[in-house]
Design a protein around this motif. Structure first.
Motif, PDB file in Angstrom:
ATOM      1  N   ASP A   5       0.663  -1.125   0.287  1.00  0.00           N
ATOM      2  CA  ASP A   5       0.095   0.150  -0.156  1.00  0.00           C
ATOM      3  C   ASP A   5       1.422   1.230  -0.102  1.00  0.00           C
ATOM      4  OD1 ASP A   5      -2.155  -1.720   0.188  1.00  0.00           O
ATOM      5  OD2 ASP A   5      -2.703  -1.110   2.088  1.00  0.00           O
ATOM      6  N   ASP A   6       0.199   2.332  -0.822  1.00  0.00           N
ATOM      7  CA  ASP A   6       0.927   3.672  -0.460  1.00  0.00           C
ATOM      8  C   ASP A   6       1.183   3.905   0.817  1.00  0.00           C
ATOM      9  OD1 ASP A   6       1.625   6.193  -1.505  1.00  0.00           O
ATOM     10  OD2 ASP A   6       0.254   6.413  -2.101  1.00  0.00           O
ATOM     11  N   LEU A   7       2.029   4.987   1.342  1.00  0.00           N
ATOM     12  CA  LEU A   7       2.491   5.418   2.663  1.00  0.00           C
ATOM     13  C   LEU A   7       0.687   6.673   3.041  1.00  0.00           C
ATOM     14  CD1 LEU A   7       3.693   5.559   5.127  1.00  0.00           C
ATOM     15  CD2 LEU A   7       5.126   7.162   4.389  1.00  0.00           C
ATOM     16  N   ASP A  44      -2.363   5.723   1.356  1.00  0.00           N
ATOM     17  CA  ASP A  44      -3.396   5.395   1.772  1.00  0.00           C
ATOM     18  C   ASP A  44      -3.131   4.729   3.500  1.00  0.00           C
ATOM     19  OD1 ASP A  44      -4.394   5.614  -0.322  1.00  0.00           O
ATOM     20  OD2 ASP A  44      -3.646   3.327  -1.107  1.00  0.00           O
ATOM     21  N   LEU A  45      -1.787   4.315   3.481  1.00  0.00           N
ATOM     22  CA  LEU A  45      -1.754   3.693   5.450  1.00  0.00           C
ATOM     23  C   LEU A  45      -2.189   4.503   6.338  1.00  0.00           C
ATOM     24  CD1 LEU A  45       1.572   1.378   4.550  1.00  0.00           C
ATOM     25  CD2 LEU A  45      -0.974   1.045   4.211  1.00  0.00           C
ATOM     26  N   LEU A  46      -1.298   6.102   5.757  1.00  0.00           N
ATOM     27  CA  LEU A  46      -1.365   7.544   6.778  1.00  0.00           C
ATOM     28  C   LEU A  46      -3.556   7.368   6.458  1.00  0.00           C
ATOM     29  CD1 LEU A  46       1.034   9.246   6.212  1.00  0.00           C
ATOM     30  CD2 LEU A  46       0.455   8.061   8.567  1.00  0.00           C
ATOM     31  N   THR A  47      -4.068   7.597   5.988  1.00  0.00           N
ATOM     32  CA  THR A  47      -5.952   7.597   5.947  1.00  0.00           C
ATOM     33  C   THR A  47      -6.219   6.826   6.762  1.00  0.00           C
ATOM     34  OG1 THR A  47      -5.380   8.826   3.636  1.00  0.00           O
ATOM     35  CG2 THR A  47      -7.589   7.952   5.220  1.00  0.00           C
ATOM     36  N   LYS A  48      -5.684   5.672   6.362  1.00  0.00           N
ATOM     37  CA  LYS A  48      -5.941   4.523   7.531  1.00  0.00           C
ATOM     38  C   LYS A  48      -6.106   4.883   9.015  1.00  0.00           C
ATOM     39  CE  LYS A  48      -5.469  -0.580   8.509  1.00  0.00           C
ATOM     40  NZ  LYS A  48      -7.479  -0.843   8.780  1.00  0.00           N
ATOM     41  N   LEU A  49      -4.768   4.939   9.072  1.00  0.00           N
ATOM     42  CA  LEU A  49      -4.197   5.432  10.529  1.00  0.00           C
ATOM     43  C   LEU A  49      -5.214   6.256  10.551  1.00  0.00           C
ATOM     44  CD1 LEU A  49      -2.314   4.954  13.618  1.00  0.00           C
ATOM     45  CD2 LEU A  49      -1.023   6.542  11.805  1.00  0.00           C
ATOM     46  N   GLN A  50      -5.337   7.561  10.596  1.00  0.00           N
ATOM     47  CA  GLN A  50      -6.433   8.311  10.808  1.00  0.00           C
ATOM     48  C   GLN A  50      -7.449   8.053  11.327  1.00  0.00           C
ATOM     49  OE1 GLN A  50      -4.425  12.229   8.019  1.00  0.00           O
ATOM     50  NE2 GLN A  50      -6.430  11.479   7.865  1.00  0.00           N
ATOM     51  N   ASP A  51      -8.081   6.915  10.668  1.00  0.00           N
ATOM     52  CA  ASP A  51      -9.806   6.626  10.406  1.00  0.00           C
ATOM     53  C   ASP A  51      -9.308   5.574  11.856  1.00  0.00           C
ATOM     54  OD1 ASP A  51     -12.535   5.925   9.571  1.00  0.00           O
ATOM     55  OD2 ASP A  51     -11.264   3.583   9.154  1.00  0.00           O
TER      56      ASP A  51
END
Length: 467
Positions: free
Chosen positions: A415-417, A419-426
């Motif tokens: 995964d693109d970083l 996208d991972l940071l967006t998941k982390l935010q969620d």
């Protein structure tokens, strides 16, 4: 038969999965007849055939090294064939065995995701049952196109039309460079660092003038060096006013584990005064990053809006720390991703929830918590949004611990970083409110991370070793 060579090949074969074997066979091209390809089902049978053809021998392993390099098996090359950094640089500079045509097709296959492959198969082979199988790869499609005489070194029109039909005009750049070497930037394959292509549309093929910059079609940064670069941790735990950032060593340990497994050189600097924080950033910016492909930095400290604190209480502007690595100050990182994670509060307001602490500067509670623009290729991630505190406890901070957990999840290795940071935010936003103790009063607290990005490409961090 040389037993030492056979032992090496056996170890290499055991380290290769079916996907890698398929990629190796493809890169061999005409060195393996089409009828023979169908009989190669594992790495051992491939190596046996290459030995029969005298493409792999005790005296000459250059063919094997090149095809392994092409499919990005740098770890295998180093571990089992003792390939040095100098040899890797030579492989990148002067490939000899894989034809430019086959190299170009392989790079295109790496640029297309599973959704793209489904579109290609629908466009080219919607009536062919074998092409409708779930595990069909772009290499399978390319092989089928060659078998049907739809594709060859001198016939790329169907491939170009198909890529245009599925909205992947960006990939045509590779075909354009193959067909017209010298017309654009030198052709570069997926394991080489990309040279920015001039943005003058008059220098581009006619079919590329339309904007096709959809996010899913972005090229990705190549992280193929070993080591990939430095991962620097600035870890302020013991402040001169007696305040101790409890749990920060848990964060530093998690960061070290994650990035050492991903083959970064992790270096930690502890309990720094404000001026020293800036000095260390300048020191790393002056290092030679030519043989690195990225730079990672974690800043673990107290902070407030747009600043972090040294242990002496001196405020340091975050932009002063990050600007040490811009295109003017660190030329060996131009075009390479530079990522900063800031675990520090950005204000004193509690977002209002296990007792947790805050990294605010005034809080008395234990809350925590061809050319490129000179500012290109940065990503700066923050544990909280501007004006708010972030949370930290005995086992580390909410942000760093959850970030490391996501980075260690095999489901997210591709995964693109961002996208991972967006998941982390969620994930953090949807957590139950933490219980935050401030001035003896316990109240609910929430946290919302954020990030800013000047990245030009997808950033997919390298997979951990042995996974």
């Amino acid at each position: 038969m040389n037993q030492e060579l056979q032992a090496k090949l056996l170890k290499i074969a055991d380290a290769l999965d079916n996907k890698a074997v398929k990629e190796l066979v493809f890169c061999c091209g005409d060195n393996i007849r089409a009828t023979k390809r169908q009989k190669i089902h594992n790495a051992r049978s491939l190596f046996e055939h290459l030995q029969e053809k005298v493409l792999v021998s005790e005296e000459d392993l250059s063919f094997l090294k090149e095809i392994l390099w092409k499919i990005d098996k740098i770890d295998i090359l180093k571990k089992h064939l003792s390939v040095t950094q100098e040899e890797l640089a030579e492989l990148q500079k002067s490939p000899r065995h894989i034809s430019p045509y086959r190299s170009m097709l392989f790079d295109i296959s790496q640029d297309l995701d599973s959704d793209d492959v489904k579109k290609v198969t629908f466009h080219m082979y919607h009536e062919k049952a074998i092409m409708k199988q779930e595990d069909v790869s772009m290499l399978d499609v390319i092989t089928e196109m060659e078998k049907d005489a739809f594709l060859s070194e001198s016939n790329l029109e169907k491939l170009k039309k198909t890529l245009t039909a599925i909205g992947r005009e960006d990939v045509l750049l590779k075909i354009g460079s193959y067909e017209n070497p010298g017309r654009q930037a030198k052709y570069l394959d997926s394991t080489q660092e990309k040279i920015p292509i001039q943005e003058n549309p008059n220098n581009q093929p006619e079919e590329l003038k339309a904007d096709s910059g959809r996010g899913k079609n972005l090229e990705h940064y190549n992280l193929d060096k070993e080591p990939h670069g430095w991962c620097v941790i600035l870890n302020n735990e013991d402040f001169e006013n007696g305040v101790k950032r409890i749990g920060t060593d848990k964060d530093a340990g998690a960061i070290r584990r994650v990035f050492e497994h991903r083959r970064y050189t992790v270096e930690e600097c502890k309990n720094l005064k404000g001026e020293k924080m800036l000095d260390i950033m300048k020191e790393y910016s002056e290092k030679d990053h030519a043989n690195n492909d990225s730079f990672i930095c974690f800043i673990l400290s107290h902070g407030c809006q747009e600043t972090v604190l040294g242990v002496d209480g001196k405020k340091v502007l975050i932009k002063d720390l990050t600007s040490c690595f811009n295109g003017q100050n660190c030329k060996s990182l131009i075009g390479k991703p530079k990522v900063f994670f800031i675990q520090a509060c950005r204000g004193d307001e509690l977002d209002g929830g296990v007792p947790y602490e805050g990294d605010g500067s005034t809080s008395t509670y234990e809350c925590d918590g061809g050319t490129l623009p000179i500012t290109a290729d940065f990503l700066t991630a923050y544990a909280s949004t501007e004006g708010y505190k972030c949370l930290r406890g005995l086992e580390g901070s909410v942000y760093i611990q959850k970030l490391c957990k996501i980075l260690e999840d095999p489901d997210h290795f591709q995964d693109d970083l961002r996208d991972l940071l967006t998941k982390l935010q969620d994930d953090i936003a949807n957590d139950q409110p933490f219980k935050v103790k401030e001035k003896g009063v316990t109240q609910p607290g929430k946290q919302m991370p954020s990030y800013t990005s000047e990245l030009r490409k997808k950033l997919i961090l390298p997979r951990p070793e042995n996974i």
